[in-house]
Design a protein around this motif. Structure first.
Motif, PDB file in Angstrom:
ATOM      1  N   THR A  16      26.182  28.390  50.163  1.00  0.00           N
ATOM      2  CA  THR A  16      27.101  27.716  51.071  1.00  0.00           C
ATOM      3  C   THR A  16      28.276  27.130  50.298  1.00  0.00           C
ATOM      4  O   THR A  16      29.434  27.254  50.709  1.00  0.00           O
ATOM      5  N   ARG A  17      27.987  26.500  49.164  1.00  0.00           N
ATOM      6  CA  ARG A  17      29.038  25.914  48.327  1.00  0.00           C
ATOM      7  C   ARG A  17      29.971  26.991  47.779  1.00  0.00           C
ATOM      8  O   ARG A  17      31.188  26.839  47.792  1.00  0.00           O
ATOM      9  N   ALA A  18      29.412  28.086  47.305  1.00  0.00           N
ATOM     10  CA  ALA A  18      30.227  29.178  46.772  1.00  0.00           C
ATOM     11  C   ALA A  18      31.145  29.744  47.854  1.00  0.00           C
ATOM     12  O   ALA A  18      32.335  29.980  47.608  1.00  0.00           O
ATOM     13  N   GLU A  19      30.618  29.938  49.051  1.00  0.00           N
ATOM     14  CA  GLU A  19      31.441  30.455  50.145  1.00  0.00           C
ATOM     15  C   GLU A  19      32.567  29.480  50.476  1.00  0.00           C
ATOM     16  O   GLU A  19      33.701  29.886  50.723  1.00  0.00           O
ATOM     17  N   LYS A  20      32.269  28.189  50.438  1.00  0.00           N
ATOM     18  CA  LYS A  20      33.293  27.173  50.716  1.00  0.00           C
ATOM     19  C   LYS A  20      34.418  27.245  49.676  1.00  0.00           C
ATOM     20  O   LYS A  20      35.600  27.189  50.024  1.00  0.00           O
ATOM     21  N   ILE A  21      34.056  27.387  48.406  1.00  0.00           N
ATOM     22  CA  ILE A  21      35.062  27.497  47.345  1.00  0.00           C
ATOM     23  C   ILE A  21      35.937  28.732  47.577  1.00  0.00           C
ATOM     24  O   ILE A  21      37.169  28.669  47.470  1.00  0.00           O
ATOM     25  N   LEU A  22      35.306  29.847  47.898  1.00  0.00           N
ATOM     26  CA  LEU A  22      36.062  31.077  48.130  1.00  0.00           C
ATOM     27  C   LEU A  22      37.005  30.928  49.318  1.00  0.00           C
ATOM     28  O   LEU A  22      38.162  31.368  49.260  1.00  0.00           O
ATOM     29  N   LYS A  23      36.547  30.298  50.382  1.00  0.00           N
ATOM     30  CA  LYS A  23      37.404  30.092  51.558  1.00  0.00           C
ATOM     31  C   LYS A  23      38.557  29.149  51.235  1.00  0.00           C
ATOM     32  O   LYS A  23      39.662  29.315  51.746  1.00  0.00           O
ATOM     33  N   GLU A  24      38.304  28.142  50.375  1.00  0.00           N
ATOM     34  CA  GLU A  24      39.377  27.237  49.955  1.00  0.00           C
ATOM     35  C   GLU A  24      40.465  27.986  49.194  1.00  0.00           C
ATOM     36  O   GLU A  24      41.614  27.565  49.174  1.00  0.00           O
ATOM     37  N   HIS A  25      40.091  29.109  48.589  1.00  0.00           N
ATOM     38  CA  HIS A  25      41.048  29.950  47.869  1.00  0.00           C
ATOM     39  C   HIS A  25      41.567  31.091  48.752  1.00  0.00           C
ATOM     40  O   HIS A  25      42.085  32.085  48.235  1.00  0.00           O
ATOM     41  N   GLN A  26      41.422  30.932  50.071  1.00  0.00           N
ATOM     42  CA  GLN A  26      41.928  31.880  51.069  1.00  0.00           C
ATOM     43  C   GLN A  26      41.380  33.300  50.913  1.00  0.00           C
ATOM     44  O   GLN A  26      42.080  34.278  51.183  1.00  0.00           O
ATOM     45  N   VAL A  27      40.139  33.429  50.458  1.00  0.00           N
ATOM     46  CA  VAL A  27      39.513  34.750  50.390  1.00  0.00           C
ATOM     47  C   VAL A  27      39.239  35.209  51.816  1.00  0.00           C
ATOM     48  O   VAL A  27      38.545  34.528  52.577  1.00  0.00           O
ATOM     49  N   THR A  28      39.805  36.352  52.171  1.00  0.00           N
ATOM     50  CA  THR A  28      39.608  36.889  53.519  1.00  0.00           C
ATOM     51  C   THR A  28      38.725  38.132  53.502  1.00  0.00           C
ATOM     52  O   THR A  28      38.157  38.495  54.515  1.00  0.00           O
ATOM     53  N   ASP A  29      38.626  38.783  52.345  1.00  0.00           N
ATOM     54  CA  ASP A  29      37.816  39.994  52.228  1.00  0.00           C
ATOM     55  C   ASP A  29      36.517  39.654  51.506  1.00  0.00           C
ATOM     56  O   ASP A  29      36.361  39.940  50.321  1.00  0.00           O
ATOM     57  N   GLU A  77      38.364  25.704  35.166  1.00  0.00           N
ATOM     58  CA  GLU A  77      39.180  26.212  34.054  1.00  0.00           C
ATOM     59  C   GLU A  77      40.504  26.780  34.525  1.00  0.00           C
ATOM     60  O   GLU A  77      41.317  27.196  33.698  1.00  0.00           O
ATOM     61  N   GLY A  78      40.714  26.830  35.839  1.00  0.00           N
ATOM     62  CA  GLY A  78      41.959  27.360  36.380  1.00  0.00           C
ATOM     63  C   GLY A  78      42.040  28.872  36.353  1.00  0.00           C
ATOM     64  O   GLY A  78      43.120  29.441  36.482  1.00  0.00           O
ATOM     65  N   LYS A  79      40.913  29.553  36.197  1.00  0.00           N
ATOM     66  CA  LYS A  79      40.893  31.014  36.090  1.00  0.00           C
ATOM     67  C   LYS A  79      40.574  31.724  37.396  1.00  0.00           C
ATOM     68  O   LYS A  79      40.834  32.921  37.538  1.00  0.00           O
ATOM     69  N   LEU A  80      40.012  30.997  38.361  1.00  0.00           N
ATOM     70  CA  LEU A  80      39.571  31.625  39.604  1.00  0.00           C
ATOM     71  C   LEU A  80      40.743  32.170  40.405  1.00  0.00           C
ATOM     72  O   LEU A  80      40.694  33.304  40.904  1.00  0.00           O
ATOM     73  N   ALA A  81      41.803  31.413  40.506  1.00  0.00           N
ATOM     74  CA  ALA A  81      42.971  31.848  41.288  1.00  0.00           C
ATOM     75  C   ALA A  81      43.522  33.173  40.758  1.00  0.00           C
ATOM     76  O   ALA A  81      43.887  34.060  41.541  1.00  0.00           O
ATOM     77  N   ASP A  82      43.559  33.320  39.433  1.00  0.00           N
ATOM     78  CA  ASP A  82      44.058  34.573  38.849  1.00  0.00           C
ATOM     79  C   ASP A  82      43.150  35.741  39.183  1.00  0.00           C
ATOM     80  O   ASP A  82      43.635  36.841  39.488  1.00  0.00           O
ATOM     81  N   LEU A  83      41.841  35.522  39.136  1.00  0.00           N
ATOM     82  CA  LEU A  83      40.900  36.601  39.486  1.00  0.00           C
ATOM     83  C   LEU A  83      41.035  37.020  40.944  1.00  0.00           C
ATOM     84  O   LEU A  83      40.842  38.183  41.278  1.00  0.00           O
ATOM     85  N   LEU A  84      41.352  36.056  41.786  1.00  0.00           N
ATOM     86  CA  LEU A  84      41.442  36.339  43.223  1.00  0.00           C
ATOM     87  C   LEU A  84      42.808  36.855  43.650  1.00  0.00           C
ATOM     88  O   LEU A  84      42.964  37.329  44.772  1.00  0.00           O
TER      89      LEU A  84
END
Length: 85
Positions: A16-29, A77-84
């Motif tokens: 649930t937490r992981a999905e929330k983080i991904l949604k906060e980063h506007q992951v739609t796929d 670490e600020g790396k997630l946005a770049d991966l996404l």
């Protein structure tokens, strides 16, 4: 935007937490694959994640990221946005 696959269990708070983080980063796929009752999906997750048996197991554009702690570390670490991106 990146394609994200997450193996999960319905009752898992880390999922649930992981999905929330991904949604906060506007992951739609986001492809969510439940391993609650699907033995084939669980076996596939273990194989793709090099033997990891815990959930969630997250893949971004086919690259294994790991679990919720790994996702949170990438975010810190600020790396997630770049991966996404």
């Amino acid at each position: 935007m990146a394609q994200v696959t997450m193996y999960y269990k319905v009752t898992c708070p880390y999922c649930t937490r992981a999905e929330k983080i991904l949604k906060e980063h506007q992951v739609t796929d986001l492809e969510k694959i439940s391993i609650d009752t699907n033995r084939e999906a669980r076996a596939e997750m273990i194989e793709r994640s090099n033997g990891r048996t815990t959930v969630p197991q997250i893949f971004i554009n086919g690259q294994h990221i790991g679990g919720c702690d790994d996702l949170q570390a990438l975010e810190r670490e600020g790396k997630l946005a770049d991966l996404l991106a």
